[in-house]
Design a protein around this motif. Structure first.
Motif, PDB file in Angstrom:
ATOM      1  N   ILE A  51       0.961  -1.079   0.004  1.00 30.80           N
ATOM      2  CA  ILE A  51       0.093  -0.115  -0.058  1.00 30.80           C
ATOM      3  C   ILE A  51       0.668   1.249  -0.149  1.00 30.80           C
ATOM      4  O   ILE A  51       0.530   2.188  -0.745  1.00 30.80           O
ATOM      5  CB  ILE A  51      -1.031   0.012   1.225  1.00 30.80           C
TER       6      ILE A  51
ATOM      7  N   ILE B  69       0.893   4.187  -2.995  1.00 33.17           N
ATOM      8  CA  ILE B  69       0.556   5.588  -2.605  1.00 33.17           C
ATOM      9  C   ILE B  69       1.842   6.329  -3.165  1.00 33.17           C
ATOM     10  O   ILE B  69       1.595   7.406  -3.514  1.00 33.17           O
ATOM     11  CB  ILE B  69       0.381   5.589  -0.840  1.00 33.17           C
ATOM     12  N   SER B  70       3.031   5.713  -2.842  1.00 28.61           N
ATOM     13  CA  SER B  70       4.166   6.719  -3.448  1.00 28.61           C
ATOM     14  C   SER B  70       4.052   6.929  -4.842  1.00 28.61           C
ATOM     15  O   SER B  70       4.488   7.981  -5.302  1.00 28.61           O
ATOM     16  CB  SER B  70       5.381   5.938  -2.866  1.00 28.61           C
TER      17      SER B  70
ATOM     18  N   TYR C   8       1.281   6.809  -6.828  1.00 26.38           N
ATOM     19  CA  TYR C   8       0.065   7.513  -7.482  1.00 26.38           C
ATOM     20  C   TYR C   8      -0.112   8.774  -6.692  1.00 26.38           C
ATOM     21  O   TYR C   8      -0.819   9.727  -7.278  1.00 26.38           O
ATOM     22  CB  TYR C   8      -1.168   6.703  -7.452  1.00 26.38           C
ATOM     23  N   VAL C   9       0.095   8.700  -5.445  1.00 24.60           N
ATOM     24  CA  VAL C   9      -0.121  10.303  -4.784  1.00 24.60           C
ATOM     25  C   VAL C   9       1.368  11.394  -4.895  1.00 24.60           C
ATOM     26  O   VAL C   9       1.222  12.296  -5.304  1.00 24.60           O
ATOM     27  CB  VAL C   9      -0.290   9.869  -3.246  1.00 24.60           C
ATOM     28  N   TYR C  10       2.322  10.609  -4.683  1.00 21.29           N
ATOM     29  CA  TYR C  10       3.859  11.429  -4.883  1.00 21.29           C
ATOM     30  C   TYR C  10       4.516  11.142  -5.967  1.00 21.29           C
ATOM     31  O   TYR C  10       5.643  11.819  -6.323  1.00 21.29           O
ATOM     32  CB  TYR C  10       4.619  10.941  -3.785  1.00 21.29           C
TER      33      TYR C  10
ATOM     34  N   CYS D 154      -0.128  -4.375  -7.280  1.00 22.86           N
ATOM     35  CA  CYS D 154      -1.357  -3.754  -7.326  1.00 22.86           C
ATOM     36  C   CYS D 154      -2.640  -4.667  -7.383  1.00 22.86           C
ATOM     37  O   CYS D 154      -3.638  -4.309  -6.849  1.00 22.86           O
ATOM     38  CB  CYS D 154      -1.464  -2.595  -8.417  1.00 22.86           C
TER      39      CYS D 154
END
Length: 500
Positions: A375, A379-380, A382-384, A398
Motif C-alpha cells: 500500500i 501511494i508513493s 500515485y500520490v507522490y 497492485c
C-alpha cells in the motif's frame, strides 16, 4: 547431479513441494474419530447425497457432493446404520454411530488442499520466473497451522481453495504469457477461468470475488487500446469476452444444482426444507431429473438459501461462547476457535489434546507487513508520483493488493456473524502479494540469483516451518500441559483458553 537438477528443475520443484504438502496434510487426518465444528453439518448432508435424499442447505452443494464421493470411494463405514444422518441436519456426537469413521468424508478436502499448493507455486513462478523463490514462499501455504487443521476435516474451505487457486493460476498464466511472450489472450482462457470460478462458487459463494479476474485479464490484454481510448476495439472485444467468461460460470452453477436436485429422489423423516408442493410432488413421482423438476428445485433451493442467510444471527461479542469475530481483526489471527479438546491425567499431570484454529503467526504477520509495504508503494506512485523500478511487477502487486482489499471490504458489508476461516481467501491473496513485494524490494538480487538472497529466503521459509512445528500441538492434537499451552499463548487478542 547439478546438470540433472538444472535440466529437470521445473519438474523436481513441484514434485518435491507436492510430497512435502501431502506429508503435512495427510498424517492423522482420520483423528479424532469424532466430528468437530461444521463437520456436524457437512457429514450428514454428504450422506444424504449417498442415500439419494432431497435436502437443502445454506451453502451450494458441490462441497458435500465431493465429500460423498470420498466416503463412497475411501470410507470405512460398511455395515454401519447411518439412518441418524438422514434424519437431521446437525448430527451430535451422541447421535452418531459409535464405530463410525470420518476419513472418507474428510478425504476430498485433505487431497485438494494439499494439491492446491502446486497452483500457489505456479502462480509465483509464472510472475517472478524464479523457481527457488516460488518454492520458498509456498511454505506459507504448506506450513500454516490454520490452513492445515481446517482443511484436514470435512470442511468446505480446503475444497474451495483448490478451485480459488486454480482460477488464479490460469489467470496469471494467461496474463504472463501475454505480457512476456506476446501470446494473445484467447477466449478459451476466459472459459477455463470461468469454469474454475463457477466450481469455486458452488462450494462457497465467497469465491465470487474471483469474478474480478475477468476484468483484470481484460485490462491486461486491452491495455494498449485503453491508453489510446480506442472504444470501438474495446467494445468489440467485450462482445466476445463477456459471454466467454460469464457463460461457463453460469453453466457450472446450473450443472451442479441439476445434479444435486436430480440425486434427491426421496424425502426422509418428513424433512421437506420448506419445499413447494409442486417440487415435492415431482419427487414422489420419481421425476427428479426432468427440466420441470430442475426449475422447481432450483427456485426452492435459492429461496431456502436466502431465508437461511437472513436468519443467521449477528456477531455478539458479549456472548461468553461467541466464536465469531470482526473481520478487521482477522489479519492478526483474532479470534482463534477451539474446535475440540480432550483432557486426560497422566502421572498426576493434566494433559489436554487441543484442536485449535490458530494461524502460523510468522505467516499471518508477514502477510500484514507485505500489505503495508504494498500500500505504501502504491501511494508513493500515485500520490507522490515516485518512479517504480519494475513496472510489470508493480502492477502485479497492485492486482493482488486490490484483490485482498476487495475481498475484505466485501466481507465487511456482511452483517451476519463471520469466523476466522473466512479470512483464508484474503490470506492466500496476501501471501502471493508478500512474495511479489519481496521480489520487488530485492529485484536486482533476485534476478541475479544472488547467493545471500537465496540463503535469506530459505532461512525465512525455515522460520515458517519452525514456528509451524512449535504450534503443531494445536494442529495435530498433541498433548500439552498447562505450562506448554501458556508458552504458545503469545497474545491476549488470540483468546486462547487453557483447559485445566
Amino acid at each position: 547431479m547439478k546438470t540433472f537438477f538444472k535440466t529437470y528443475a521445473r519438474f523436481i520443484y513441484p514434485i518435491v513441494i507436492l510430497l512435502v504438502s501431502y506429508s503435512i496434510y495427510f498424517p492423522y487426518y482420520g483423528t479424532p474419530q469424532a466430528m468437530f465444528w461444521d463437520e456436524n453439518y457437512h457429514v450428514p448432508n454428504a450422506q444424504k447425497h449417498i442415500d439419494g435424499m432431497m435436502y437443502m442447505e445454506p451453502h451450494p452443494p458441490l462441497g458435500k457432493m465431493l465429500m460423498a464421493v470420498g466416503e463412497v470411494l475411501f470410507g470405512d463405514n460398511e455395515g454401519i446404520n447411518k439412518q441418524a444422518l438422514l434424519e437431521t441436519d446437525y448430527l451430535t456426537g451422541d447421535a452418531a454411530p459409535p464405530t463410525m469413521t470420518y476419513k472418507g468424508y474428510r478425504w476430498p478436502s485433505v487431497v485438494m488442499m494439499a494439491f492446491s499448493v502446486v497452483f500457489f507455486y505456479g502462480i509465483i513462478n509464472c510472475i517472478t520466473q524464479r523457481m527457488w523463490l516460488a518454492a520458498a514462499f509456498t511454505s506459507l501455504v504448506i506450513f500454516d497451522n490454520a490452513l492445515v487443521i481446517h482443511s484436514r476435516a470435512a470442511h468446505l474451505d480446503g475444497i474451495q481453495l483448490f478451485f480459488v487457486l486454480g482460477a488464479v493460476y490460469f489467470f496469471v498464466r494467461a496474463a504472463t504469457q501475454f505480457i512476456h511472450y506476446q501470446r494473445a489472450v484467447r477466449l478459451s482462457d476466459y472459459v477455463i477461468i470461468g469454469i474454475w470460478i463457477g466450481l469455486g462458487i458452488m462450494v462457497k459463494v465467497t469465491a465470487a470475488i474471483l469474478l474480478l479476474l475477468f476484468a483484470m485479464l481484460y485490462i491486461v490484454e486491452q491495455w494498449p487500446q485503453i491508453k489510446i481510448w480506442d472504444w470501438r476495439a474495446l467494445l468489440k472485444r467485450l462482445v466476445t469476452t463477456v459471454p466467454s467468461a460469464v457463460i461457463p460460470v453460469v453453466l457450472c452453477i446450473l450443472a451442479v444444482f441439476y445434479i444435486h436436485i436430480g440425486m434427491g429422489t426421496k424425502v426422509v423423516a418428513n424433512k421437506t426444507y420448506k419445499a413447494s408442493p409442486e417440487y415435492l410432488n415431482q419427487i414422489r413421482m420419481g421425476d427428479t431429473w426432468s427440466f420441470k423438476t430442475f426449475q422447481l428445485g432450483l427456485r426452492d433451493n435459492w429461496k431456502y438459501m436466502s431465508e437461511y442467510a437472513d436468519g443467521v444471527p449477528r456477531l455478539d461479542v458479549c456472548k461468553p461462547d461467541e466464536n465469531g469475530s470482526y473481520a478487521l481483526g482477522w489479519p492478526l489471527s483474532k479470534k482463534t476457535i477451539s474446535y475440540r479438546w480432550d483432557r486426560n491425567v497422566e502421572d498426576g499431570k493434566v494433559i489436554v489434546k487441543y484442536k485449535y484454529l490458530i494461524g502460523n503467526p510468522i505467516v499471518w504477520f508477514s502477510v500484514v507487513g507485505g500489505l503495508i509495504l504494498s500500500i505504501g508503494l502504491i501511494i508513493s506512485r500515485y500520490v507522490y508520483n515516485n518512479p517504480v523500478k519494475d513496472e510489470k511487477l508493480f502492477y502485479w502487486i497492485c492486482a493482488f493488493t486490490g484483490l485482498y482489499l476487495a475481498y475484505m471490504v466485501t466481507i465487511l458489508q456482511i452483517e451476519r456473524v463471520m469466523y476466522l476461516y473466512h479470512y483464508f481467501i484474503a490470506l492466500i491473496f496476501g501471501a502471493i502479494n508478500l512474495s511479489l513485494i519481496y521480489t520487488y524490494i530485492y529485484r536486482d538480487e533476485v534476478i541475479a540469483n544472488n547467493k545471500h538472497t537465496i540463503i535469506n529466503t530459505v532461512l525465512f521459509a525455515a522460520l515458517v516451518i519452525a514456528i509451524f512445528a512449535f504450534f503443531s500441538p494445536f494442529t495435530y492434537s498433541f498433548g500439552l500441559t498447562e505450562d506448554q499451552f501458556e508458552m504458545r499463548n503469545w497474545f491476549d487478542f488470540w483468546k486462547l483458553q487453557v483447559v485445566r
